[in-house]
Design a protein around this motif. Structure first.
Motif, PDB file in Angstrom:
ATOM      1  N   GLY A   1       0.514  -0.920   0.348  1.00 60.87           N
ATOM      2  CA  GLY A   1      -0.326   0.221   0.263  1.00 60.87           C
ATOM      3  C   GLY A   1       0.748   0.608  -0.124  1.00 60.87           C
ATOM      4  O   GLY A   1       0.433   2.060  -0.678  1.00 60.87           O
ATOM      5  N   ASP A   2       1.957   1.609   0.435  1.00 61.61           N
ATOM      6  CA  ASP A   2       2.599   1.924   1.055  1.00 61.61           C
ATOM      7  C   ASP A   2       3.192   2.741  -0.215  1.00 61.61           C
ATOM      8  O   ASP A   2       3.197   3.867  -0.932  1.00 61.61           O
ATOM      9  CB  ASP A   2       3.908   2.235   1.739  1.00 61.61           C
TER      10      ASP A   2
ATOM     11  N   VAL B   1       2.525   1.390  -3.224  1.00 60.57           N
ATOM     12  CA  VAL B   1       1.525   2.138  -5.088  1.00 60.57           C
ATOM     13  C   VAL B   1       1.215   4.595  -4.419  1.00 60.57           C
ATOM     14  O   VAL B   1       0.785   4.736  -5.176  1.00 60.57           O
ATOM     15  CB  VAL B   1       0.139   1.889  -4.332  1.00 60.57           C
ATOM     16  N   SER B   2       1.346   4.020  -2.832  1.00 63.01           N
ATOM     17  CA  SER B   2       0.676   5.638  -2.591  1.00 63.01           C
ATOM     18  C   SER B   2       2.309   6.845  -2.845  1.00 63.01           C
ATOM     19  O   SER B   2       1.974   7.545  -3.179  1.00 63.01           O
ATOM     20  CB  SER B   2       0.588   5.525  -0.586  1.00 63.01           C
TER      21      SER B   2
ATOM     22  N   THR C   1       1.858   7.025  -6.713  1.00 63.52           N
ATOM     23  CA  THR C   1       0.425   8.037  -7.200  1.00 63.52           C
ATOM     24  C   THR C   1       1.346   9.477  -7.022  1.00 63.52           C
ATOM     25  O   THR C   1       0.784  10.074  -7.497  1.00 63.52           O
ATOM     26  CB  THR C   1      -0.410   7.887  -6.264  1.00 63.52           C
ATOM     27  N   ARG C   2       1.747   9.472  -5.699  1.00 62.38           N
ATOM     28  CA  ARG C   2       2.437  10.930  -5.046  1.00 62.38           C
ATOM     29  C   ARG C   2       3.505  11.435  -6.175  1.00 62.38           C
ATOM     30  O   ARG C   2       3.638  12.730  -6.621  1.00 62.38           O
ATOM     31  CB  ARG C   2       3.005  10.722  -3.962  1.00 62.38           C
TER      32      ARG C   2
ATOM     33  N   THR D   1      -0.293   2.401   4.919  1.00 63.91           N
ATOM     34  CA  THR D   1      -1.185   2.222   4.452  1.00 63.91           C
ATOM     35  C   THR D   1      -1.816   1.281   3.762  1.00 63.91           C
ATOM     36  O   THR D   1      -1.159   0.272   3.464  1.00 63.91           O
ATOM     37  CB  THR D   1      -0.784   3.364   2.712  1.00 63.91           C
TER      38      THR D   1
ATOM     39  N   ALA E   1      -6.756   1.607   0.860  1.00 62.86           N
ATOM     40  CA  ALA E   1      -6.421   2.813   0.640  1.00 62.86           C
ATOM     41  C   ALA E   1      -5.962   3.283  -0.288  1.00 62.86           C
ATOM     42  O   ALA E   1      -5.892   4.702  -0.803  1.00 62.86           O
ATOM     43  CB  ALA E   1      -5.871   3.399   1.718  1.00 62.86           C
ATOM     44  N   ALA E   2      -4.661   2.884  -0.818  1.00 65.83           N
ATOM     45  CA  ALA E   2      -3.694   3.221  -1.358  1.00 65.83           C
ATOM     46  C   ALA E   2      -4.374   3.559  -2.822  1.00 65.83           C
ATOM     47  O   ALA E   2      -4.218   3.860  -3.996  1.00 65.83           O
ATOM     48  CB  ALA E   2      -2.250   2.633  -1.543  1.00 65.83           C
TER      49      ALA E   2
ATOM     50  N   ARG F   1      -6.627   6.485  -3.454  1.00 65.01           N
ATOM     51  CA  ARG F   1      -5.973   7.195  -3.730  1.00 65.01           C
ATOM     52  C   ARG F   1      -5.590   7.643  -5.539  1.00 65.01           C
ATOM     53  O   ARG F   1      -5.604   8.595  -6.253  1.00 65.01           O
ATOM     54  CB  ARG F   1      -4.868   7.945  -3.436  1.00 65.01           C
ATOM     55  N   ALA F   2      -5.517   6.403  -6.083  1.00 62.40           N
ATOM     56  CA  ALA F   2      -4.744   6.642  -7.808  1.00 62.40           C
ATOM     57  C   ALA F   2      -5.658   6.226  -8.122  1.00 62.40           C
ATOM     58  O   ALA F   2      -5.704   7.504  -8.989  1.00 62.40           O
ATOM     59  CB  ALA F   2      -3.623   4.814  -7.684  1.00 62.40           C
TER      60      ALA F   2
ATOM     61  N   THR G   1      -8.452   0.937  -9.485  1.00 54.45           N
ATOM     62  CA  THR G   1      -7.929   2.376  -9.933  1.00 54.45           C
ATOM     63  C   THR G   1      -8.738   1.638 -11.857  1.00 54.45           C
ATOM     64  O   THR G   1      -7.995   2.195 -12.695  1.00 54.45           O
ATOM     65  CB  THR G   1      -6.446   1.465 -10.408  1.00 54.45           C
TER      66      THR G   1
END
Length: 320
Positions: free
Chosen positions: A166-167, A169-170, A173-174, A204, A208-209, A212-213, A260
């Motif tokens: 999760g971290d 993918v997050s 995304t950033r 994350t 959740a990740a 966000r994506a 996504t």
């Protein structure tokens, strides 16, 4: 527009001088004709007056002369140059489970090979970044168009404890969200995760990740590596080792891709990997460049000279 030799523009003074001389000549020609002829009888001698055609060739030649002078001044203009812009972010699992040998030589080596195959097929106009993740997610290579750096980053990935999918993918995304085209718009991006799908650590969750994506309009494509027979050796106190089974978790990766609107690949081949960059939806961006446009003025003046001379020869059997 700027000029390398601005003093050459002083030559444009010749243009209004020539216009004034031409008008003076036309006026004197009319006076001379009035002295030796009767104006009322001219319609009987001339079939048709050339009117505007009489002045057009010279006007074209004067414009050509102006363009020629501007060209001598070496003009530079800021122009927009079109380019394709897109970013693909490779997210590689480097957890201990990726050291399993159920996929020869190891899952991590297989992930490297699949990532390399993707890079080899990726058009050079796309930028690529590499993210690794085990107990934490980290940027192995920021977005670049240098494929050699990307291959080197893949080669330097090594296994470690933990799995923070999760971290990772997050973080991807950033990074994709920070990319900007020259016009300020966001170029299209896609995240490619190569993993056995487990989530054992991190702050994350994959769900959740993925959300966000999706909100950032960045699809996640997942490539699953590993089989149900996967196992790793875990060290125990006293120098002993125990074998631990590490089956893949396709459900986690599949759910991320579904949220996504990406795609999940359990046994990828070259054609399937190709769909990733085909779906990037790369659009034309533009960047501003300062270019010398002397050739445009030189070519334009030459064309106008030929046009003016041709019209004069066609209509009046002479070249002004």
């Amino acid at each position: 527009m700027t000029f390398e030799w601005p003093l050459a523009l002083a030559g444009l003074v010749v243009v209004p001088v020539l216009v004034a001389l031409y008008l003076l000549r036309e006026r004197r020609t009319g006076d001379y004709a009035a002295r030796f002829t009767t104006p009322a009888l001219l319609p009987n001698l001339v079939d048709e007056s050339p009117r505007w055609r009489r002045h057009l060739p010279l006007a074209i030649l004067l414009v050509a002369l102006s363009a020629m002078v501007v060209g001598v001044a070496r003009p530079h203009a800021t122009v927009k140059v079109k380019r394709e812009q897109a970013t693909a972010i490779l997210v590689i699992d480097t957890s201990l489970s990726m050291g399993a040998t159920d996929v020869r030589p190891t899952r991590l080596d297989a992930a490297r090979q699949e990532a390399r195959a993707f890079l080899d097929s990726l058009p050079s106009k796309y930028r690529v970044a590499v993210i690794g993740f085990a107990g934490r997610a980290y940027v192995a290579l920021p977005p670049t168009d240098d494929r050699d750096l990307a291959v080197s980053a893949l080669r330097n990935l090594h296994t470690a404890e933990g799995t923070s999918l999760g971290d990772a993918v997050s973080l991807a995304t950033r990074i994709a969200g920070r990319q900007r085209a020259s016009d300020g718009s966001k170029p299209p991006a896609a995240i490619v995760v190569i993993s056995d799908g487990a989530q054992l650590s991190g702050r994350t969750s994959p769900a959740a990740a993925a959300l966000r994506a999706r909100q950032a309009h960045i699809p996640v494509y997942a490539v699953l590596v590993g089989t149900e027979d996967g196992a790793i050796n875990v060290p125990l106190p006293g120098g002993f080792q125990a074998q631990m089974r590490v089956p893949p978790s396709p459900e986690t990766l599949r759910s991320v891709t579904q949220v996504t609107r990406g795609r999940f690949f359990a046994a990828p081949n070259a054609a399937q990997l190709r769909t990733v960059y085909q779906r990037l939806g790369s659009r034309l961006g533009s960047r501003k460049e300062d270019r010398e446009v002397t050739d445009l003025f030189a070519g334009g003046s030459a064309a106008l000279l030929l046009l003016g001379g041709g019209l004069s020869a066609l209509w009046f059997r002479r070249v002004p």
